[in-house]
Design a protein around this motif. Structure first.
Motif, PDB file in Angstrom:
ATOM      1  N   THR A   1       0.851  -1.181  -0.056  1.00 32.08           N
ATOM      2  CA  THR A   1      -0.021  -0.002   0.038  1.00 32.08           C
ATOM      3  C   THR A   1       0.745   1.318   0.224  1.00 32.08           C
ATOM      4  N   ASN A   2       0.489   2.056  -0.777  1.00 33.00           N
ATOM      5  CA  ASN A   2       1.115   3.276  -1.072  1.00 33.00           C
ATOM      6  C   ASN A   2       0.042   4.534  -0.589  1.00 33.00           C
ATOM      7  N   LEU A   3      -1.076   4.485  -1.192  1.00 37.26           N
ATOM      8  CA  LEU A   3      -2.022   5.381  -0.811  1.00 37.26           C
ATOM      9  C   LEU A   3      -2.696   5.457   0.159  1.00 37.26           C
ATOM     10  N   HIS A   4      -2.883   6.291   1.323  1.00 36.66           N
ATOM     11  CA  HIS A   4      -3.588   6.082   2.479  1.00 36.66           C
ATOM     12  C   HIS A   4      -4.639   7.453   2.399  1.00 36.66           C
ATOM     13  N   ILE A   5      -5.763   7.098   2.490  1.00 36.33           N
ATOM     14  CA  ILE A   5      -6.619   8.000   2.559  1.00 36.33           C
ATOM     15  C   ILE A   5      -7.452   8.408   3.782  1.00 36.33           C
ATOM     16  N   PHE A   6      -7.195   9.580   4.261  1.00 36.98           N
ATOM     17  CA  PHE A   6      -8.159  10.056   5.634  1.00 36.98           C
ATOM     18  C   PHE A   6      -9.289  10.815   5.143  1.00 36.98           C
ATOM     19  N   VAL A   7     -10.522  10.253   5.455  1.00 42.37           N
ATOM     20  CA  VAL A   7     -11.326  11.198   5.388  1.00 42.37           C
ATOM     21  C   VAL A   7     -11.909  11.866   6.530  1.00 42.37           C
ATOM     22  N   VAL A   8     -11.321  13.157   6.591  1.00 43.16           N
ATOM     23  CA  VAL A   8     -11.263  13.847   7.820  1.00 43.16           C
ATOM     24  C   VAL A   8     -12.647  14.644   8.134  1.00 43.16           C
ATOM     25  N   THR A   9     -13.657  14.606   7.077  1.00 41.51           N
ATOM     26  CA  THR A   9     -14.768  15.074   7.312  1.00 41.51           C
ATOM     27  C   THR A   9     -15.666  14.726   6.396  1.00 41.51           C
ATOM     28  N   LEU A  10     -17.097  14.533   6.556  1.00 39.30           N
ATOM     29  CA  LEU A  10     -18.137  14.295   5.447  1.00 39.30           C
ATOM     30  C   LEU A  10     -18.673  15.802   5.089  1.00 39.30           C
TER      31      LEU A  10
ATOM     32  N   TYR B   1     -14.085   8.801   8.213  1.00 40.41           N
ATOM     33  CA  TYR B   1     -14.268   9.921   9.243  1.00 40.41           C
ATOM     34  C   TYR B   1     -14.626   9.131  10.736  1.00 40.41           C
ATOM     35  N   ASP B   2     -15.402   8.026  10.603  1.00 43.31           N
ATOM     36  CA  ASP B   2     -15.620   7.360  11.946  1.00 43.31           C
ATOM     37  C   ASP B   2     -14.716   6.236  12.326  1.00 43.31           C
ATOM     38  N   GLY B   3     -13.586   6.060  11.419  1.00 46.79           N
ATOM     39  CA  GLY B   3     -12.546   4.920  11.840  1.00 46.79           C
ATOM     40  C   GLY B   3     -12.962   3.467  11.016  1.00 46.79           C
ATOM     41  N   ASP B   4     -14.079   3.624  10.215  1.00 49.07           N
ATOM     42  CA  ASP B   4     -14.070   2.349   9.551  1.00 49.07           C
ATOM     43  C   ASP B   4     -13.097   2.456   8.403  1.00 49.07           C
ATOM     44  N   VAL B   5     -12.623   1.276   7.933  1.00 49.84           N
ATOM     45  CA  VAL B   5     -11.572   0.941   7.111  1.00 49.84           C
ATOM     46  C   VAL B   5     -12.239   0.314   5.884  1.00 49.84           C
ATOM     47  N   TYR B   6     -12.006   1.116   4.698  1.00 51.37           N
ATOM     48  CA  TYR B   6     -12.481   0.764   3.177  1.00 51.37           C
ATOM     49  C   TYR B   6     -11.417   0.156   2.455  1.00 51.37           C
ATOM     50  N   ALA B   7     -11.580  -0.593   1.505  1.00 59.89           N
ATOM     51  CA  ALA B   7     -10.697  -1.054   0.314  1.00 59.89           C
ATOM     52  C   ALA B   7     -10.214  -0.100  -0.635  1.00 59.89           C
ATOM     53  N   SER B   8     -11.144   0.765  -0.606  1.00 66.93           N
ATOM     54  CA  SER B   8     -11.050   1.984  -1.663  1.00 66.93           C
ATOM     55  C   SER B   8     -11.940   3.019  -1.516  1.00 66.93           C
ATOM     56  N   ASP B   9     -11.806   4.394  -2.246  1.00 63.92           N
ATOM     57  CA  ASP B   9     -12.740   5.218  -2.114  1.00 63.92           C
ATOM     58  C   ASP B   9     -14.166   4.770  -2.368  1.00 63.92           C
ATOM     59  N   GLU B  10     -14.133   3.934  -3.637  1.00 63.08           N
ATOM     60  CA  GLU B  10     -15.547   3.622  -3.730  1.00 63.08           C
ATOM     61  C   GLU B  10     -16.126   2.730  -2.974  1.00 63.08           C
ATOM     62  N   SER B  11     -15.648   1.787  -2.265  1.00 60.25           N
ATOM     63  CA  SER B  11     -16.073   1.024  -1.184  1.00 60.25           C
ATOM     64  C   SER B  11     -16.819   2.028   0.080  1.00 60.25           C
ATOM     65  N   ARG B  12     -16.062   2.996   0.427  1.00 60.63           N
ATOM     66  CA  ARG B  12     -16.680   3.792   1.360  1.00 60.63           C
ATOM     67  C   ARG B  12     -18.065   4.617   0.771  1.00 60.63           C
TER      68      ARG B  12
END
Lengths: 386, 486
Positions: B100-109, B367-378
């Motif tokens: 894994t290279n890219l780590h996406i943090f959804v800091v707010t919705l 944002y709620d700590g859930d981890v997803y496999a991709s942006d599309e997954s969330r």
């Protein structure tokens, strides 16, 4: 055009003793401290008193040296008046003299052998099946005499790697005696298909060593035909891979002629797809010498006729970030778009211009011609920039 | 007798060659494209294909030389071709070992925009409900630095991430602190509309070399229509923010992405002109994502892949024309595919990877700590589907997340080299797999290829690129430049 080898006018009798050539490092410095004189030969370029204590004296015509010790001196013809300080020359007992190294040139190459396992249609140094290992022996000697501030030195052949482990020894030797000198080797690369040989070469750990290896076509049959050796393409490509596997610097050299010019773009594609990691690709014009003269009908094509293929090859290589260099082409025979890759490159002693070039205002930018081209025929499309 | 032998002496014996693995696909004009598993290709006629497989190809013909040098056929004794195929295969897959290279943090919705196609954003003042908490972010960083990858990219997404800039600052400072002993090649990117960018934000970004990835959908009216916000000034804010960002961070530190909406479809040249006008050197002509509100609002159903391909073709040809006029400008989706078609490199673009890039090239911390496999997954999760949830930062370990069955099954079941139809497809070596999309559309990570819009889209673009390269040598040269930019 310089005369690189020839006969001396007269030499002292004492030299005739052995039957091996002797190498001399020339000096023109009359004030050299005594401890240095006994290792150098003094080159007499002007009349007057001769400094004492040198190993040997070379006398150029028109000088009238006084107090010269005759048994220690050699008289040269005017063709050698280009000899200078720091040069290395070889003098054989039969009175043959050869320039081995010229200190004021940036194009010094030492011929290691005339033997080769390729038999290229356009070879400028046709291979001979003779034992010429004395050349290698002489190279070992010469390296000790070449000035240590020398920037670059080439090893050429024939095929230098026919010596196997002895060639690797020469590289170690060069690294020891010329630790600051860049080395450039011309090889057909086939020996490096043996990975252990590539490893031995890499293990020299020379700080600046590059090997130039020819690939003439992406089509193995055409490459094999050009080098007149079946299976050569395969060995050469594997040789390049092994050298790069051991992180050695490799330049691909392509001589362009009638058998290779149409395949240039596809060759560029092949290199970009398969050998992206090479350090440079040199695209070179044909030198009219050696076998090229015998095969001229098979080989000769006016560079003006392949200028578009040359441009395309340069564009392909450049797109892939490969450094392309166009050598040995008169400026007026290439498209303007290759100018970033254009190198004014012909060894100074081989470079001349045609009579059509006299009025050209871009001669100073031009790679000009091989002297051999001037003698043996060149493009009818030469057009001076006015 | 000459001491030199003629060319014929060096040509192979007729019919002695062996076939190396390749696949083929007919093109519209009656010719065929051959491809091999390292992505090399060659155009031949139907007849030449027949001759090739029945070993009737004539030694000395240009096709013979071409197929031999591109490793579709091999003579006895050709060892280099096998070595090169191996080398290029290893190169192609070499990025996998980095993981894994890219780590996406959804800091707010939360977001100041209410874009019709947006999958996830919320118009809310309730920070507690839709912002990521600092302790959750810290747990995220622990996972980030477990990645074996020597290069780590941390991307901040939203909503509008600048609405929670305090957390971005916290994560950046914390990540750099951890990295002081780890020495990774650490990069930060904020995905933002630039509408809220302030001098204070820019100076922090400059200090920490943070890139901004922004959005520009086209001319002012289109952009504002796609991206409503109070004041209807999204475009104006983007233009102003772009200028200020370039001033402070540097010209190349900010990029823009466009989203294709139904209203975009007739306006591709205007959209490209807009990118030119703002001094960008490329555009990514994207397809419309089917997730979230896009499906709900029926935007996605409003046009099909064929319509999008027309839009794409018109745009690509316009960009090619621009390049012919001397403007260096890249269509980035083409560039990604061309990198796979014309080089041995894999650009590592999540949608064009096999095995899928989900989870192993990128991972998302919601944002709620859930981890997803991709942006599309969330985004799928926002539609109520948590299939690709790999864990939660509060409770899951690194091992829990990356050995989660949901991830491993999706990767294995969608692997194209063993997927029906994919494994036979001549374009497989340039394509990728998208288990999340196929799950969303077909309820199955593998999907049904004849009905797959993903498949149709990629194949359509690849055909287009092949046709342009076959028929337009200038376009091919332009493509070579793009292929080496990725």
């Amino acid at each position: 055009m310089l005369t690189l080898s020839g006969r001396v006018i007269s030499k002292s009798a004492t030299l005739s003793g052995g039957n091996e050539a002797k190498l001399y490092s020339l000096s023109t410095n009359a004030n050299l401290p005594n401890p240095l004189r006994e290792k150098r030969a003094f080159l007499i370029k002007q009349s007057g008193p001769v400094p004492l204590g040198y190993l040997h004296y070379f006398v150029l015509p028109g000088t009238n040296p006084t107090e010269l010790v005759q048994e220690n001196s050699t008289y040269l013809g005017a063709e050698f008046s280009y000899f200078g300080d720091g040069d290395v020359v070889s003098l054989s007992p039969d009175g043959r003299i050869r320039s081995i190294f010229r200190a004021d040139s940036n194009h010094n190459s030492i011929l290691l052998t005339e033997q080769c396992n390729n038999f290229c249609l356009m070879c400028s140094q046709p291979p001979k099946r003779i034992d010429d290992s004395w050349l290698l022996k002489e190279a070992f000697e010469a390296i000790k005499l070449i000035p240590r501030e020398t920037k670059e030195l080439g090893f050429t052949g024939g095929e230098p790697t026919v010596y196997g482990a002895d060639f690797i020894k020469l590289l170690h030797h060069s690294k020891s005696w010329l630790p600051h000198t860049s080395l450039h080797v011309l090889s057909n690369g086939r020996s490096f298909a043996e990975e252990s040989y590539a490893k031995a070469y890499a293990d020299v750990e020379h700080h600046d060593l590059m090997v130039g290896i020819p690939i003439y076509s992406a089509d193995p049959s055409i490459h094999d035909y050009v080098v007149q050796a079946k299976g050569a393409f395969d060995e050469t490509v594997r040789g390049v891979l092994n050298l790069k596997r051991h992180r050695q610097r490799v330049e691909i050299r392509v001589v362009i002629h009638k058998q290779t010019c149409d395949g240039l773009p596809e060759l560029a594609n092949f290199i970009a797809r398969n050998l992206l990691f090479v350090d440079q690709v040199a695209l070179m014009g044909l030198e009219h010498i050696g076998f090229a003269r015998a095969n001229i009908d098979t080989l000769w094509v006016d560079p003006i006729e392949y200028k578009d293929q040359l441009s395309e090859a340069v564009r392909i290589l450049t797109s892939y970030g490969i450094h392309a260099a166009v050598y040995n082409h008169p400026l007026c025979l290439v498209n303007a778009d290759v100018q970033n890759a254009y190198v004014k490159s012909i060894s100074d002693w081989k470079n001349e211009f045609a009579k059509e070039c006299e009025p050209c205002r871009r001669k100073h930018e031009c790679g000009g011609f091989f002297s051999s081209g001037i003698r043996n025929g060149y493009s009818q499309s030469i057009t001076p920039f006015l | 007798m000459s001491k030199f032998s003629p060319l014929a002496e060096y040509e192979p014996q007729a019919g002695q060659y062996e076939l190396l693995p390749f696949k083929f696909e007919p093109l519209g004009d009656g010719d065929v494209v051959l491809t091999n598993f390292v992505g090399e290709f060659a155009f031949v006629t139907r007849g030449e294909l027949q001759d090739t497989v029945s070993k009737k190809l004539k030694p000395g013909s240009s096709t013979y030389g071409l197929l031999r040098s591109r490793h579709f056929i091999r003579e006895q004794g050709d060892a280099a071709s096998i070595e090169l195929l191996g080398l290029k295969t290893r190169t192609k897959y070499s990025k996998l070992r980095n993981f894994t290279n890219l780590h996406i943090f959804v800091v707010t919705l939360r977001c100041d925009h209410s874009c019709q196609y947006c999958q996830v954003s919320r118009q809310s003042e309730n920070k507690a409900a839709f912002d990521m908490a600092a302790d959750m972010a810290d747990k995220g960083l622990e996972i980030v630095f477990r990645s074996p990858n020597p290069a780590i990219k941390i991307e901040f997404q939203g909503g509008e991430p600048l609405l929670n800039f305090d957390l971005i600052k916290h994560i950046v400072l914390q990540a750099k602190k951890i990295n002081a002993t780890q020495s990774r090649d650490l990069q930060f990117v904020i995905t933002t509309t630039l509408s809220m960018v302030t001098d204070e934000i820019l100076s922090f970004c400059k200090e920490h070399k943070i890139y901004l990835s922004s959005s520009l959908d086209g001319p002012e009216d289109l952009h504002n229509k796609n991206r409503p916000r109070p004041g209807r000034d999204s475009y104006g804010r983007f233009v102003d923010g772009l200028r200020r960002t370039r001033d402070v961070l540097g010209y190349d530190a900010v990029s823009a992405l466009m989203t294709t909406s139904p209203a975009s479809l007739t306006r591709v040249k205007e959209i490209i002109d807009e990118y030119l006008k703002h001094g960008f050197d490329g555009i990514f002509l994207r397809h419309l994502s089917p997730y979230g509100f896009a499906i709900k609002t029926k935007s996605y159903a409003a046009y099909n892949v064929d319509r999008w391909l027309d839009f794409y073709r018109e745009g690509l040809d316009y960009v090619i024309e621009l390049n012919k006029q001397g403007v260096r400008f890249t269509e980035q989706f083409a560039a990604l595919l061309l990198t796979k078609m014309l080089t041995s490199n894999d650009p590592g673009f999540v949608d064009l990877m096999n095995p899928s890039g989900a989870g192993i090239a990128a991972v998302v911390f919601n944002y709620d700590g859930d981890v997803y496999a991709s942006d599309e997954s969330r985004m799928l999760r926002e539609m109520g589907d948590t299939t690709f949830k790999l864990g939660n930062l509060a409770t899951s370990t690194y091992e829990d997340i990356f050995t989660n069955e949901a991830l491993l099954n999706a990767l294995e079941d969608s692997f194209t080299l063993s997927a029906p139809m994919c494994s036979d497809c001549a374009f497989e070596n340039w394509c990728g797999t998208d288990p999340v999309f196929h799950h969303a559309m077909h309820g199955d990570v593998l999907g049904r290829k004849p009905e797959s819009e993903f498949c149709k889209r990629i194949m359509g673009v690849v055909r287009l690129l092949l046709e342009r390269m076959k028929n337009d040598p200038k376009a091919k040269e332009i493509f070579m430049v793009w292929a080496n930019r990725c």
